[in-house]
Scaffold this motif. Structure first.
Motif, mmCIF file in Angstrom:
data_model
loop_
_atom_site.group_PDB
_atom_site.id
_atom_site.type_symbol
_atom_site.label_atom_id
_atom_site.label_comp_id
_atom_site.label_asym_id
_atom_site.label_seq_id
_atom_site.Cartn_x
_atom_site.Cartn_y
_atom_site.Cartn_z
ATOM 1 N N ARG A 161 0.845 -1.196 0.000
ATOM 2 C CA ARG A 161 0.000 0.000 0.000
ATOM 3 C C ARG A 161 0.886 1.253 0.000
ATOM 4 N N HIS A 165 -7.770 1.124 -5.080
ATOM 5 C CA HIS A 165 -8.238 1.301 -3.704
ATOM 6 C C HIS A 165 -7.507 0.380 -2.736
ATOM 7 N N LYS A 166 -7.293 -0.859 -3.136
ATOM 8 C CA LYS A 166 -6.674 -1.816 -2.206
ATOM 9 C C LYS A 166 -5.162 -1.641 -2.107
ATOM 10 N N GLY A 208 -14.514 0.718 -4.279
ATOM 11 C CA GLY A 208 -13.967 -0.150 -3.234
ATOM 12 C C GLY A 208 -14.061 -1.605 -3.575
ATOM 13 N N GLU A 267 -8.266 8.240 -1.825
ATOM 14 C CA GLU A 267 -8.573 6.830 -1.558
ATOM 15 C C GLU A 267 -10.070 6.603 -1.320
ATOM 16 N N ASP A 268 -10.723 7.496 -0.604
ATOM 17 C CA ASP A 268 -12.143 7.283 -0.290
ATOM 18 C C ASP A 268 -13.060 7.638 -1.459
ATOM 19 N N GLN A 269 -12.516 8.143 -2.558
ATOM 20 C CA GLN A 269 -13.319 8.451 -3.747
ATOM 21 C C GLN A 269 -13.285 7.323 -4.776
ATOM 22 N N LEU A 270 -12.445 6.319 -4.546
ATOM 23 C CA LEU A 270 -12.254 5.247 -5.526
ATOM 24 C C LEU A 270 -13.259 4.121 -5.299
#
Length: 298
Positions: free
Chosen positions: A198, A247-248, A298, A293-296
């Motif tokens: 990550r 995302h991951k 999941g 990251e939170d816009q991608l």
């Protein structure tokens, strides 16, 4: 002009005029480091004569040796007759103040990211010194990975490419900059070889040329690896994979930034539910998108 006639060209000024005339008459395409016949001629002449690339004027009236005339005649001939990009002829390309070795195993470096990385991707990256791990997807010659290593001085940089041949060129550039301890090169089809790694930042200048555009490329581009240019009918095959899997591989609050050139409208049509931020540089608008990251997906 035949090769034997180049003895009539005595000075750098003579050769500059001759090269510009040849380039204009041949209808060459420029876009691999220069934008016009004059700049390309000046670059090739200065490089071939081992002169400073930013100091043409003092040498214009210098007379040339026969060996220098022959070298200039050959590189101008190859540029005109074989339509080889100047960067491949000199095995050198620049992004900002950074030179890189290149050959036909990699695309000639050109990226809007170079300007953004000069400022550490500010303001989207608030503290460049705080980044610990960053990723350059589709690294090619390794140029952006090297710029990232300079922009984020405490970060470990992973750089991936699907082409083992491209990674050989990237290794040479990483070694030239003495960054072996900070940049890890990995053969990978996008994220396939990265396991559960990550990152604080994922950056990519992937293939994104549409199929119709690939079919209409000038001859100069046909010397570049096709794999590094086209990406499906709409140019988004690799971008789709990046968006599906990023995302991951991002840490919480991590950032993804992807260069897509002139394809903004195609990207927004293909992903209408994503809240893209489009980044501007001094010389271009909307060529790179950014997602947190939170816009991608999941």
């Amino acid at each position: 002009m035949e090769l034997d006639d180049t003895t009539l060209l005595l000075t750098v000024r003579d050769w500059l005029r001759y090269a510009v005339s040849r380039f204009q008459a041949a209808g060459l395409f420029f876009g691999h480091g220069t934008e016009n016949a004059y700049d390309e001629a000046a670059y090739l002449i200065l490089h071939t004569l081992h002169l400073p690339l930013n100091r043409l004027e003092p040498f214009l009236d210098a007379r040339l040796l026969p060996s220098e005339q022959a070298a200039l005649a050959e590189i101008i001939r190859r540029r005109v007759e074989e339509r080889i990009p100047a960067a491949y002829l000199t095995q050198e390309a620049w992004l900002g103040d950074f030179p890189f070795y290149v050959d036909e195993r990699v695309i000639v470096p050109r990226s809007y990211f170079a300007e953004l990385l000069e400022h550490g991707l500010s303001p989207w990256v608030e503290e460049p010194e705080s980044l610990e791990s960053v990723l350059d997807l589709c690294t090619g010659s390794g140029c952006l990975a090297i710029l990232m290593a300079h922009a984020f001085p405490h970060a470990h940089v992973d750089a991936t490419d699907i082409s083992a041949a491209a990674l050989e060129v990237a290794r040479r550039n990483v070694d030239d900059y003495g960054l072996q301890d900070r940049i890890e090169l990995l053969e990978s089809d996008v994220f396939s070889a990265l396991g559960d790694r990550r990152y604080d930042l994922i950056l990519s200048n992937p293939p994104y040329v549409t199929a119709p555009a690939v079919a209409g490329l000038p001859p100069e581009y046909l010397h570049e690896p096709e794999l590094a240019l086209g990406s499906g009918e709409d140019g988004l095959d690799v971008v789709r994979t990046i968006l599906a899997q990023a995302h991951k591989h991002l840490k919480p609050d991590g950032i993804l930034a992807v260069e897509v050139g002139h394809n903004r409208d195609i990207v927004e049509s293909a992903f209408p539910d994503l809240a893209f931020t489009w980044l501007d540089t001094e010389h271009a608008e909307g060529k790179i998108f950014l997602l947190r990251e939170d816009q991608l997906p999941g």
